[in-house]
Scaffold this active site. Structure first.
Site, PDB file in Angstrom:
ATOM      1  N   LEU A  81       0.847  -1.194   0.000  1.00 22.67           N
ATOM      2  CA  LEU A  81       0.000   0.000   0.000  1.00 22.67           C
ATOM      3  C   LEU A  81       0.880   1.242   0.000  1.00 22.67           C
ATOM      4  O   LEU A  81       1.922   1.271   0.660  1.00 22.67           O
ATOM      5  CB  LEU A  81      -0.898   0.024   1.240  1.00 22.67           C
ATOM      6  CG  LEU A  81      -1.815  -1.172   1.455  1.00 22.67           C
ATOM      7  CD1 LEU A  81      -2.541  -1.031   2.775  1.00 22.67           C
ATOM      8  CD2 LEU A  81      -2.813  -1.297   0.332  1.00 22.67           C
ATOM      9  N   ASP A  82       0.469   2.282  -0.734  1.00 23.39           N
ATOM     10  CA  ASP A  82       1.226   3.538  -0.681  1.00 23.39           C
ATOM     11  C   ASP A  82       0.619   4.449   0.386  1.00 23.39           C
ATOM     12  O   ASP A  82      -0.291   4.062   1.119  1.00 23.39           O
ATOM     13  CB  ASP A  82       1.283   4.203  -2.056  1.00 23.39           C
ATOM     14  CG  ASP A  82      -0.089   4.526  -2.601  1.00 23.39           C
ATOM     15  OD1 ASP A  82      -1.029   4.536  -1.794  1.00 23.39           O
ATOM     16  OD2 ASP A  82      -0.218   4.757  -3.806  1.00 23.39           O
ATOM     17  N   SER A  83       1.129   5.680   0.456  1.00 25.22           N
ATOM     18  CA  SER A  83       0.697   6.554   1.555  1.00 25.22           C
ATOM     19  C   SER A  83      -0.783   6.924   1.437  1.00 25.22           C
ATOM     20  O   SER A  83      -1.463   7.101   2.449  1.00 25.22           O
ATOM     21  CB  SER A  83       1.550   7.817   1.572  1.00 25.22           C
ATOM     22  OG  SER A  83       1.505   8.464   0.321  1.00 25.22           O
TER      23      SER A  83
END
Lengths: 141, 94
Positions: A81-83
């Site tokens: 997952l990214d930010s």
């Protein structure tokens, strides 16, 4: 003037009369504890309860691979997952537990375990009622 | 990275827009998907001026969406009852 003094005296006397039972009333502990009992009847969240609910929240994300999901998994490394996804996860967790996580602390949450720990140290919100109120308020706005 | 105040502002903006996007009236518009693509398009910006510009655009979109929502009730009433200023029953023909 005499009638004024009389009025003053009666008011003083009546306040003294009123004051005595008030003190004795406040010394009765059961009256106070009864009041508290109605608000404190919510059972505290257990660690396992928090963990399973957080994992359920994450399972509902389509980007999350359920096989990689574990309490120690990190959002960026293990779950990919990214930010921005992390923000969405934190939002979903906020709604599940009906709490508000400040932005600075939400940014610190990078693993599933951190999310669980954060909720464990946050005072529990009354579950069902707040959750319903939360959804209702979102509908009405 | 965690101390970057711009990062916090952008993430807070994303959060607010995401919350707004869930109530978007037209599901086929895919508000959150589009918004996410816009954020991802600008992920490599380094110039502070350009970041600020993109951030302001995001704020603008947020305010426009809020305005759209506040007009929603009004638009619904108008759709239900028609445009009263153009109704022929009130004013006699001159």
């Amino acid at each position: 003037m005499s009638f004024l003094r009389a009025a003053l005296q009666t008011s003083l006397r009546s306040s003294r009369v009123l004051a005595t039972p008030r003190i004795s009333y406040s010394l009765r502990p059961q009256a106070i504890s009864f009041q508290r009992a109605t608000f404190a009847s919510q059972p505290a969240l257990t660690k396992d309860d928090i963990q399973s609910r957080v994992l359920d929240v994450l399972k509902s994300f389509e980007k999350v691979d359920a096989s990689k999901l574990s309490p120690s998994a990190s959002f960026a490394g293990d779950l990919g997952l990214d930010s921005l996804d992390a923000v969405e996860v934190v939002m979903a967790v906020e709604e599940e537990f009906a709490i508000e996580i400040p932005d600075a602390e939400a940014d610190e949450i990078q693993t599933v375990q951190q999310a669980i720990d954060y909720i464990a140290k946050t005072p529990a919100a009354p579950r069902r009622l707040l959750k319903v109120a939360f959804r209702l308020s979102r509908l009405l706005i | 990275m965690a101390q970057n105040p711009m990062r916090h502002r952008v993430l807070a903006l994303y959060k607010e827009l995401h919350r707004l996007g869930r109530d978007y009236p037209d599901p086929s518009y895919d508000f959150n998907g589009r918004m996410r693509k816009m954020f991802e398009k600008n992920r490599n910006l380094t110039d502070p001026e350009q970041i600020e510009k993109a951030y302001n655009l995001g704020q603008y979109i947020k305010n426009e969406t809020l305005a759209l929502y506040s007009l929603r009730k009004y638009r619904h009433l108008k759709r239900m009852y028609g445009d009263s200023s153009r109704s022929s029953t009130d004013d006699p023909p001159s």
